[in-house]
Write an enzyme that holds these catalytic residues in place. Structure first.
Site, PDB file in Angstrom:
ATOM      1  N   LYS A  92      32.856  38.924  45.087  1.00  0.00           N
ATOM      2  CA  LYS A  92      33.194  39.767  46.255  1.00  0.00           C
ATOM      3  C   LYS A  92      33.256  41.248  45.860  1.00  0.00           C
ATOM      4  O   LYS A  92      32.688  42.093  46.535  1.00  0.00           O
ATOM      5  CB  LYS A  92      34.549  39.339  46.865  1.00  0.00           C
ATOM      6  CG  LYS A  92      34.576  37.894  47.347  1.00  0.00           C
ATOM      7  CD  LYS A  92      35.913  37.533  47.960  1.00  0.00           C
ATOM      8  CE  LYS A  92      37.085  37.579  47.013  1.00  0.00           C
ATOM      9  NZ  LYS A  92      37.029  36.633  45.872  1.00  0.00           N
ATOM     10  N   ARG A 145      43.536  36.364  53.528  1.00  0.00           N
ATOM     11  CA  ARG A 145      43.502  35.219  52.610  1.00  0.00           C
ATOM     12  C   ARG A 145      44.264  34.029  53.146  1.00  0.00           C
ATOM     13  O   ARG A 145      44.310  32.991  52.499  1.00  0.00           O
ATOM     14  CB  ARG A 145      44.185  35.642  51.320  1.00  0.00           C
ATOM     15  CG  ARG A 145      43.279  35.920  50.183  1.00  0.00           C
ATOM     16  CD  ARG A 145      44.189  36.372  49.075  1.00  0.00           C
ATOM     17  NE  ARG A 145      43.662  36.015  47.821  1.00  0.00           N
ATOM     18  CZ  ARG A 145      42.901  36.834  47.094  1.00  0.00           C
ATOM     19  NH1 ARG A 145      42.573  38.002  47.540  1.00  0.00           N
ATOM     20  NH2 ARG A 145      42.482  36.427  45.920  1.00  0.00           N
ATOM     21  N   ARG A 197      34.738  38.117  32.619  1.00  0.00           N
ATOM     22  CA  ARG A 197      34.859  39.381  33.367  1.00  0.00           C
ATOM     23  C   ARG A 197      35.659  40.406  32.556  1.00  0.00           C
ATOM     24  O   ARG A 197      36.645  40.077  31.912  1.00  0.00           O
ATOM     25  CB  ARG A 197      35.561  39.153  34.704  1.00  0.00           C
ATOM     26  CG  ARG A 197      35.944  40.486  35.349  1.00  0.00           C
ATOM     27  CD  ARG A 197      36.344  40.393  36.772  1.00  0.00           C
ATOM     28  NE  ARG A 197      37.440  39.481  36.993  1.00  0.00           N
ATOM     29  CZ  ARG A 197      37.835  39.108  38.203  1.00  0.00           C
ATOM     30  NH1 ARG A 197      37.200  39.554  39.264  1.00  0.00           N
ATOM     31  NH2 ARG A 197      38.843  38.296  38.353  1.00  0.00           N
ATOM     32  N   ARG A 214      41.631  40.809  32.851  1.00  0.00           N
ATOM     33  CA  ARG A 214      42.763  40.624  33.758  1.00  0.00           C
ATOM     34  C   ARG A 214      43.627  39.448  33.312  1.00  0.00           C
ATOM     35  O   ARG A 214      43.113  38.422  32.895  1.00  0.00           O
ATOM     36  CB  ARG A 214      42.254  40.392  35.190  1.00  0.00           C
ATOM     37  CG  ARG A 214      41.993  41.681  35.920  1.00  0.00           C
ATOM     38  CD  ARG A 214      41.270  41.525  37.226  1.00  0.00           C
ATOM     39  NE  ARG A 214      41.745  40.454  38.104  1.00  0.00           N
ATOM     40  CZ  ARG A 214      41.251  40.219  39.314  1.00  0.00           C
ATOM     41  NH1 ARG A 214      40.292  40.995  39.799  1.00  0.00           N
ATOM     42  NH2 ARG A 214      41.706  39.217  40.045  1.00  0.00           N
ATOM     43  N   ARG A 222      44.451  29.592  40.935  1.00  0.00           N
ATOM     44  CA  ARG A 222      43.870  30.458  41.977  1.00  0.00           C
ATOM     45  C   ARG A 222      42.849  29.682  42.805  1.00  0.00           C
ATOM     46  O   ARG A 222      42.763  29.855  44.021  1.00  0.00           O
ATOM     47  CB  ARG A 222      43.209  31.680  41.322  1.00  0.00           C
ATOM     48  CG  ARG A 222      44.225  32.656  40.781  1.00  0.00           C
ATOM     49  CD  ARG A 222      43.602  33.640  39.827  1.00  0.00           C
ATOM     50  NE  ARG A 222      42.631  34.516  40.440  1.00  0.00           N
ATOM     51  CZ  ARG A 222      41.677  35.171  39.781  1.00  0.00           C
ATOM     52  NH1 ARG A 222      41.575  35.030  38.472  1.00  0.00           N
ATOM     53  NH2 ARG A 222      40.847  35.948  40.408  1.00  0.00           N
TER      54      ARG A 222
HETATM   55  P1  AP5 Z   1      33.879  39.803  40.905  1.00  0.00           P
HETATM   56  O1  AP5 Z   1      32.937  40.620  41.718  1.00  0.00           O
HETATM   57  O2  AP5 Z   1      34.963  40.504  40.163  1.00  0.00           O
HETATM   58  O3  AP5 Z   1      34.466  38.583  41.756  1.00  0.00           O
HETATM   59  P2  AP5 Z   1      35.541  38.550  42.919  1.00  0.00           P
HETATM   60  O4  AP5 Z   1      35.079  37.554  43.912  1.00  0.00           O
HETATM   61  O5  AP5 Z   1      35.818  39.949  43.403  1.00  0.00           O
HETATM   62  O6  AP5 Z   1      36.751  37.965  42.092  1.00  0.00           O
HETATM   63  P3  AP5 Z   1      38.288  38.314  42.068  1.00  0.00           P
HETATM   64  O7  AP5 Z   1      38.858  37.519  40.922  1.00  0.00           O
HETATM   65  O8  AP5 Z   1      38.529  39.791  42.013  1.00  0.00           O
HETATM   66  O9  AP5 Z   1      38.744  37.732  43.389  1.00  0.00           O
HETATM   67  P4  AP5 Z   1      40.142  37.321  43.778  1.00  0.00           P
HETATM   68  O10 AP5 Z   1      39.960  37.227  45.223  1.00  0.00           O
HETATM   69  O11 AP5 Z   1      40.710  36.167  43.098  1.00  0.00           O
HETATM   70  O12 AP5 Z   1      41.055  38.519  43.189  1.00  0.00           O
HETATM   71  P5  AP5 Z   1      41.820  39.709  43.895  1.00  0.00           P
HETATM   72  O13 AP5 Z   1      41.735  40.868  42.998  1.00  0.00           O
HETATM   73  O14 AP5 Z   1      41.426  39.858  45.309  1.00  0.00           O
HETATM   74  O15 AP5 Z   1      32.969  38.976  39.858  1.00  0.00           O
HETATM   75  C1  AP5 Z   1      33.556  38.117  38.889  1.00  0.00           C
HETATM   76  C2  AP5 Z   1      32.738  38.197  37.589  1.00  0.00           C
HETATM   77  O16 AP5 Z   1      31.429  37.638  37.818  1.00  0.00           O
HETATM   78  C3  AP5 Z   1      32.493  39.614  37.066  1.00  0.00           C
HETATM   79  O17 AP5 Z   1      32.525  39.588  35.673  1.00  0.00           O
HETATM   80  C4  AP5 Z   1      31.091  39.960  37.578  1.00  0.00           C
HETATM   81  O18 AP5 Z   1      30.474  40.893  36.724  1.00  0.00           O
HETATM   82  C5  AP5 Z   1      30.401  38.597  37.569  1.00  0.00           C
HETATM   83  N1  AP5 Z   1      29.433  38.428  38.670  1.00  0.00           N
HETATM   84  C6  AP5 Z   1      29.608  38.764  39.974  1.00  0.00           C
HETATM   85  N2  AP5 Z   1      28.540  38.403  40.706  1.00  0.00           N
HETATM   86  C7  AP5 Z   1      27.677  37.808  39.829  1.00  0.00           C
HETATM   87  C8  AP5 Z   1      26.377  37.211  39.990  1.00  0.00           C
HETATM   88  N3  AP5 Z   1      25.764  37.164  41.168  1.00  0.00           N
HETATM   89  N4  AP5 Z   1      25.795  36.675  38.888  1.00  0.00           N
HETATM   90  C9  AP5 Z   1      26.413  36.727  37.682  1.00  0.00           C
HETATM   91  N5  AP5 Z   1      27.622  37.273  37.469  1.00  0.00           N
HETATM   92  C10 AP5 Z   1      28.246  37.818  38.526  1.00  0.00           C
HETATM   93  O19 AP5 Z   1      43.328  39.140  43.922  1.00  0.00           O
HETATM   94  C11 AP5 Z   1      44.086  38.970  42.750  1.00  0.00           C
HETATM   95  C12 AP5 Z   1      45.472  38.473  43.120  1.00  0.00           C
HETATM   96  O20 AP5 Z   1      46.144  39.449  43.944  1.00  0.00           O
HETATM   97  C13 AP5 Z   1      45.523  37.175  43.949  1.00  0.00           C
HETATM   98  O21 AP5 Z   1      45.471  36.020  43.136  1.00  0.00           O
HETATM   99  C14 AP5 Z   1      46.869  37.331  44.674  1.00  0.00           C
HETATM  100  O22 AP5 Z   1      47.944  37.008  43.831  1.00  0.00           O
HETATM  101  C15 AP5 Z   1      46.920  38.829  44.966  1.00  0.00           C
HETATM  102  N6  AP5 Z   1      46.329  39.137  46.287  1.00  0.00           N
HETATM  103  C16 AP5 Z   1      45.222  39.905  46.512  1.00  0.00           C
HETATM  104  N7  AP5 Z   1      44.944  39.974  47.821  1.00  0.00           N
HETATM  105  C17 AP5 Z   1      45.895  39.235  48.449  1.00  0.00           C
HETATM  106  C18 AP5 Z   1      46.124  38.890  49.815  1.00  0.00           C
HETATM  107  N8  AP5 Z   1      45.316  39.317  50.800  1.00  0.00           N
HETATM  108  N9  AP5 Z   1      47.169  38.086  50.105  1.00  0.00           N
HETATM  109  C19 AP5 Z   1      48.013  37.642  49.140  1.00  0.00           C
HETATM  110  N10 AP5 Z   1      47.839  37.922  47.828  1.00  0.00           N
HETATM  111  C20 AP5 Z   1      46.781  38.710  47.481  1.00  0.00           C
END
Ligand code: AP5
Length: 212
Positions: free
Chosen positions: A13, A88, A127, A160, A171
């Site tokens: 994402k 979410r 990552r 991270r 997660r």
């Molecule tokens: P990346 O683009 O970083 O993936 P992502 O989907 O953004 O993953 P996240 O882990 O950031 O998502 P998340 O939703 O769990 O975390 P968030 O920060 O929102 O890509 C991942 C890896 O793959 C990278 O190394 C990239 O280079 C590689 N890659 C990407 N695309 C690729 C491809 N096509 N081919 C090959 N490699 C590829 O949330 C973290 C925490 O915050 C949550 O667990 C929760 O505790 C809290 N939180 C955040 N938002 C909320 C909310 N709305 N409500 C409640 N708690 C929340």
């Protein structure tokens, strides 16, 4: 352009949000990045969020909805944006709908990124993120030019805390239980499009561009 990027942790994402923003003059609104900035700043909210994120659980809906209302409708008021990691839960989606009704705006599209679990685990384990500008890398698929340093700003790269194997498992479980139901919610509203996200970031972006 008001778009939600939906999908499991690690599906890409953040990576796609950055590419869409670059090509369509939009801003990325990542609740994960916002929370990590609070943690970095040592705020009260950051202290609470730190424990929750490390456990792979979700921060409370009230806190997240407050942050989003402030960002989208009170403080920054961006016109074109990509919501990355929000909503979410169903209460968050309902809260967002209420905000759109209150401020007379509307959502354009929800993109659901899909990839198999083994690929997701592999992506998360390798990552690395920039401490300064949040740019995301992958040790194999998208390595930085200089190991350990961000191509964009020269900042230090780090792994991270929530990308450790035990937390990844949690997660994914939380995603299945609390976030996956949002796909049906937005499908029923006629807003959902799915995007096969198994291929390279450029190929996935090309698919998204076709939809946009
Ligand atoms: P990346 O683009 O970083 O993936 P992502 O989907 O953004 O993953 P996240 O882990 O950031 O998502 P998340 O939703 O769990 O975390 P968030 O920060 O929102 O890509 C991942 C890896 O793959 C990278 O190394 C990239 O280079 C590689 N890659 C990407 N695309 C690729 C491809 N096509 N081919 C090959 N490699 C590829 O949330 C973290 C925490 O915050 C949550 O667990 C929760 O505790 C809290 N939180 C955040 N938002 C909320 C909310 N709305 N409500 C409640 N708690 C929340």
């Amino acid at each position: 352009m008001k778009i939600i990027l939906l999908g499991p942790p690690g599906v890409g994402k953040g990576t796609q949000a950055q590419k869409i923003c670059r090509d369509y003059n939009a801003v990325q609104i990542s609740t994960g990045d916002m929370l990590r900035n609070e943690i970095k700043g040592g705020t009260e909210l950051g202290k609470k969020a730190d424990e929750i994120i490390k456990a792979g659980k979700l921060v409370s809906d009230d806190i997240i909805l407050g942050m989003i209302e402030n960002k989208l409708f009170v403080k920054d008021k961006p016109v074109n944006y990509i919501l990355d990691g929000f909503p979410r839960t169903i209460p968050q989606a309902l809260g967002l709908d209420e905000m759109y009704a209150k401020y007379g705006e509307k959502l354009d599209l929800v993109l659901l990124l899909e990839a198999p679990e083994n690929l997701i685990i592999d992506r998360l384990a390798a990552r690395r993120s920039c401490k300064v500008c949040n740019q995301v890398y992958h040790l194999v698929n998208m390595p930085p030019k200089v190991p350990g340093l961000c191509d964009k700003c020269g900042g230090e790269l780090f792994q991270r805390e929530d990308d450790k194997p035990e937390t990844i498992k949690n997660r994914l479980k939380v995603y299945t239980e609390q976030t996956e139901p949002l796909a049906s919610y937005y499908r029923e509203k006629g807003l959902l499009r799915t995007v096969d996200s198994t291929d390279s970031p450029e190929d996935v972006h090309a698919r998204i561009k076709k939809i946009l």
